[in-house]
Structures are given as C-alpha cells and as structure tokens.
Design a protein around this motif. Structure first.
Motif, mmCIF file in Angstrom:
data_model
loop_
_atom_site.group_PDB
_atom_site.id
_atom_site.type_symbol
_atom_site.label_atom_id
_atom_site.label_comp_id
_atom_site.label_asym_id
_atom_site.label_seq_id
_atom_site.Cartn_x
_atom_site.Cartn_y
_atom_site.Cartn_z
ATOM 1 N N ARG A 280 0.833 -1.193 0.000
ATOM 2 C CA ARG A 280 0.000 0.000 0.000
ATOM 3 C C ARG A 280 0.874 1.251 0.000
ATOM 4 O O ARG A 280 1.960 1.262 0.572
ATOM 5 N N ASP A 281 0.373 2.308 -0.608
ATOM 6 C CA ASP A 281 1.015 3.613 -0.529
ATOM 7 C C ASP A 281 0.476 4.294 0.722
ATOM 8 O O ASP A 281 -0.675 4.742 0.753
ATOM 9 N N ILE A 282 1.284 4.345 1.765
ATOM 10 C CA ILE A 282 0.809 4.855 3.058
ATOM 11 C C ILE A 282 1.273 6.280 3.341
ATOM 12 O O ILE A 282 1.073 6.799 4.436
ATOM 13 N N ARG A 283 1.876 6.920 2.339
ATOM 14 C CA ARG A 283 2.445 8.247 2.574
ATOM 15 C C ARG A 283 1.411 9.252 3.039
ATOM 16 O O ARG A 283 1.698 10.092 3.908
ATOM 17 N N PHE A 284 0.219 9.203 2.481
ATOM 18 C CA PHE A 284 -0.800 10.202 2.821
ATOM 19 C C PHE A 284 -2.029 9.554 3.461
ATOM 20 O O PHE A 284 -3.122 10.117 3.425
ATOM 21 N N SER A 285 -1.842 8.376 4.036
ATOM 22 C CA SER A 285 -2.959 7.639 4.614
ATOM 23 C C SER A 285 -2.823 7.542 6.134
ATOM 24 O O SER A 285 -1.724 7.330 6.666
ATOM 25 N N LYS A 286 -3.942 7.689 6.828
ATOM 26 C CA LYS A 286 -3.942 7.509 8.274
ATOM 27 C C LYS A 286 -3.754 6.037 8.631
ATOM 28 O O LYS A 286 -3.224 5.698 9.692
ATOM 29 N N ASP A 287 -4.221 5.158 7.748
ATOM 30 C CA ASP A 287 -4.046 3.719 7.928
ATOM 31 C C ASP A 287 -2.640 3.345 7.473
ATOM 32 O O ASP A 287 -2.316 3.429 6.294
ATOM 33 N N LYS A 288 -1.790 2.948 8.385
ATOM 34 C CA LYS A 288 -0.393 2.654 8.068
ATOM 35 C C LYS A 288 -0.135 1.166 7.846
ATOM 36 O O LYS A 288 1.037 0.754 7.796
ATOM 37 N N ALA A 289 -1.186 0.367 7.704
ATOM 38 C CA ALA A 289 -0.995 -1.045 7.367
ATOM 39 C C ALA A 289 -0.262 -1.118 6.032
ATOM 40 O O ALA A 289 -0.697 -0.515 5.049
ATOM 41 N N PRO A 290 0.846 -1.851 5.967
ATOM 42 C CA PRO A 290 1.701 -1.789 4.769
ATOM 43 C C PRO A 290 1.202 -2.576 3.562
ATOM 44 O O PRO A 290 1.708 -2.372 2.456
ATOM 45 N N TYR A 291 0.204 -3.470 3.760
ATOM 46 C CA TYR A 291 -0.206 -4.328 2.655
ATOM 47 C C TYR A 291 -1.714 -4.266 2.418
ATOM 48 O O TYR A 291 -2.504 -4.047 3.342
ATOM 49 N N LYS A 292 -2.098 -4.466 1.163
ATOM 50 C CA LYS A 292 -3.509 -4.542 0.807
ATOM 51 C C LYS A 292 -4.076 -5.881 1.257
ATOM 52 O O LYS A 292 -3.331 -6.849 1.431
ATOM 53 N N SER A 293 -5.381 -5.949 1.395
ATOM 54 C CA SER A 293 -6.043 -7.192 1.795
ATOM 55 C C SER A 293 -6.544 -7.968 0.590
ATOM 56 O O SER A 293 -7.344 -8.891 0.723
ATOM 57 N N ASN A 294 -6.076 -7.588 -0.599
ATOM 58 C CA ASN A 294 -6.522 -8.242 -1.822
ATOM 59 C C ASN A 294 -5.360 -8.319 -2.812
ATOM 60 O O ASN A 294 -4.320 -7.702 -2.616
ATOM 61 N N MET A 295 -5.581 -9.077 -3.872
ATOM 62 C CA MET A 295 -4.667 -9.105 -5.011
ATOM 63 C C MET A 295 -5.490 -8.698 -6.223
ATOM 64 O O MET A 295 -6.649 -9.089 -6.343
ATOM 65 N N ALA A 296 -4.898 -7.909 -7.102
ATOM 66 C CA ALA A 296 -5.706 -7.350 -8.180
ATOM 67 C C ALA A 296 -4.890 -7.174 -9.454
ATOM 68 O O ALA A 296 -3.660 -7.104 -9.423
ATOM 69 N N PHE A 297 -5.628 -7.104 -10.562
ATOM 70 C CA PHE A 297 -4.990 -6.811 -11.846
ATOM 71 C C PHE A 297 -5.952 -6.034 -12.724
ATOM 72 O O PHE A 297 -7.175 -6.089 -12.543
ATOM 73 N N ALA A 298 -5.380 -5.278 -13.653
ATOM 74 C CA ALA A 298 -6.173 -4.522 -14.622
ATOM 75 C C ALA A 298 -5.611 -4.790 -16.002
ATOM 76 O O ALA A 298 -4.386 -4.829 -16.185
ATOM 77 N N ILE A 299 -6.507 -4.983 -16.960
ATOM 78 C CA ILE A 299 -6.069 -5.313 -18.309
ATOM 79 C C ILE A 299 -6.558 -4.263 -19.302
ATOM 80 O O ILE A 299 -7.750 -4.025 -19.468
ATOM 81 N N GLY A 300 -5.577 -3.626 -19.917
ATOM 82 C CA GLY A 300 -5.796 -2.694 -21.010
ATOM 83 C C GLY A 300 -4.540 -2.735 -21.859
ATOM 84 O O GLY A 300 -3.580 -3.434 -21.520
ATOM 85 N N PRO A 301 -4.482 -2.023 -22.961
ATOM 86 C CA PRO A 301 -3.284 -2.022 -23.801
ATOM 87 C C PRO A 301 -2.051 -1.582 -23.010
ATOM 88 O O PRO A 301 -2.001 -0.476 -22.489
ATOM 89 N N GLY A 302 -1.089 -2.474 -22.858
ATOM 90 C CA GLY A 302 0.111 -2.145 -22.102
ATOM 91 C C GLY A 302 0.018 -2.440 -20.624
ATOM 92 O O GLY A 302 0.984 -2.293 -19.890
ATOM 93 N N GLY A 303 -1.175 -2.835 -20.141
ATOM 94 C CA GLY A 303 -1.312 -3.198 -18.731
ATOM 95 C C GLY A 303 -2.142 -2.223 -17.922
ATOM 96 O O GLY A 303 -2.969 -1.478 -18.449
ATOM 97 N N ARG A 304 -1.863 -2.207 -16.617
ATOM 98 C CA ARG A 304 -2.699 -1.450 -15.678
ATOM 99 C C ARG A 304 -2.548 0.062 -15.827
ATOM 100 O O ARG A 304 -3.371 0.815 -15.311
ATOM 101 N N HIS A 305 -1.507 0.504 -16.493
ATOM 102 C CA HIS A 305 -1.291 1.943 -16.678
ATOM 103 C C HIS A 305 -1.565 2.353 -18.124
ATOM 104 O O HIS A 305 -0.882 3.221 -18.673
#
Length: 236
Positions: A76-101
């Motif tokens: 997780r990106d915790i830089r601007f989050s009050k929740d400092k848990a370092p990991y997400k509770s899920n696994m995820a992917f996004a599919i588009g041309p070139g990937g998630r971005h």
C-alpha cells in the motif's frame, strides 16, 4: 465464446487463506516470514492473468501486454494515509493495452476473501473534461449508452453500480431533465461479484473473460468518447 487456454490457471484455497491471515497480521515481519505463501499466491494470480490476457486478445488489441504489467503491487502507498498497514487485503490486476497503466478505461479484477472478489469496469474518477464529455453525450445522444447498460444480459451480469452521485443537478442542466439520474453521476462503474467458490473453479479465468465480453461495449463507448473522438474543426 472465449478461446480456452491450455494453462492450468486456478486460484486455490491457500491463496485465500494467505489473504485472510494477512488481514490479521498486516505487518512487514509477518509478511517476510510468510513470503513463500505470498509468492505461491502471486504465481497463481499470474496464471489466471495469463489466461485472461490470452483469451481477451481474441477481441481486444493487447499486443505487447505482459502479465507483470497488469498486476498491482500488494504494498500500500501509506504516505498520505492515516491507515499505516503496509499491505492490501486483496490481489488485483487490470487489463488494457500495455497493462494497468494504459491510461484508458480497462478491465479491473480483484481477488479478496469473503465473497468480495469482483470484475469491474467503467467511469471512475474521470477528469473534469471527461466528465463534461460524458454529460454532454447524455444530454444530446443518450440512446447508445442506454442501449448498452440497459440490455438484459448486461444488467443481469453487472447488477451493482458504484460511484459518486451529485445531490443536485450539475450546473447548466435543468432539474427536470429526462436523464437526471445519469447526469447527476460523477462516476458510473459496474461490478460483478464472484464467490470464493467461483474464484476457485477451474473455469474462473474463462468466466472473467465472459464478463469482459459483456461489458466491452460500455468500455468502448467511454474510450471513444474520452480519447478517440475527434473534435469538429472550427470554421472561421
């Protein structure tokens, strides 16, 4: 129908067990101790993503899109989050041309225990310019959009609609506009949930591809509207 892949792409119970345990032990020390469990879970996810990529390529331009480009980091990106848990509770992917971005509207899949896994797609956090394009299209030419999202198959597979809705009409539109519900939407994101048992079935990747086929016309509609539509030249 989607082309079946020869790979044995399956999410198994140990992957769900790892994610459940991670929720209860969300710290770096535990994660490093259980790194092998995470690696095994990620390897399963990679198999599913590879099959989805292979099958989607029959109707989506996904050349040069690699599995690694589609999977989100579990950190997780915790830089601007009050929740400092370092990991997400899920696994995820996004599919588009070139990937998630890809920078375009894509297909998003999240694997999460407790029957919270889902396939989702649509308008989410649009730029002000894209939101204005969406509202203009609803105002002037809503038929194409409604034919897509009100089709029986679409509504049956994607019964959940997520996103922020204005309490009042957006500026420039009348409160008695016939498409008031669509115009008030700042986001229009559709979701199909999968039970844990469905995710662990051998045909899960094929089922995701089936859902992608169903929602593809809506994705194409948004991508054309936001990125591909050419503005009419101004005559001086």
């Amino acid at each position: 129908m989607a082309t079946k892949s020869s790979s044995n792409a399956v999410i198994t119970k140990p992957t769900f067990d790892f994610l459940r345990d991670l929720v209860q032990n969300n710290n770096r020390e535990w994660f490093q101790t259980n790194r092998a469990r995470y690696d095994a879970a990620k390897n399963e996810l990679c198999g599913v993503v590879q099959q989805v990529l292979t099958d989607l390529s029959s109707f989506e331009p996904l050349a040069n899109t690699a599995v690694k480009d589609c999977i989100f980091r579990i950190n997780r990106d915790i830089r601007f989050s009050k929740d400092k848990a370092p990991y997400k509770s899920n696994m995820a992917f996004a599919i588009g041309p070139g990937g998630r971005h890809s920078g375009r509207i894509d297909y998003y899949v999240q694997i999460q225990p407790g029957n919270q896994s889902f396939l989702g797609a649509g308008m989410w956090q649009p730029t002000p310019a894209n939101l204005a394009k969406f509202r203009q299209e609803v105002d002037y030419n809503v038929d194409e959009l409604k034919q897509i999202i009100e089709a029986d198959e679409f509504k049956a597979y994607f019964p959940e609609i997520h996103g922020e809705v204005l309490k009042v009409m957006p500026k420039g539109y009348s409160a008695d506009h016939p498409e008031i519900d669509l115009l008030r939407r700042k986001e229009l994101f559709f979701v199909h949930r999968y039970t844990d048992k469905e995710v662990m079935k051998a045909n899960f990747a094929e089922e995701v591809v089936r859902g992608c086929r169903i929602i593809k016309p809506y994705i194409d509609f948004l991508n054309y509207l936001f990125f591909d539509e050419k503005e009419e030249p101004v005559m001086l």
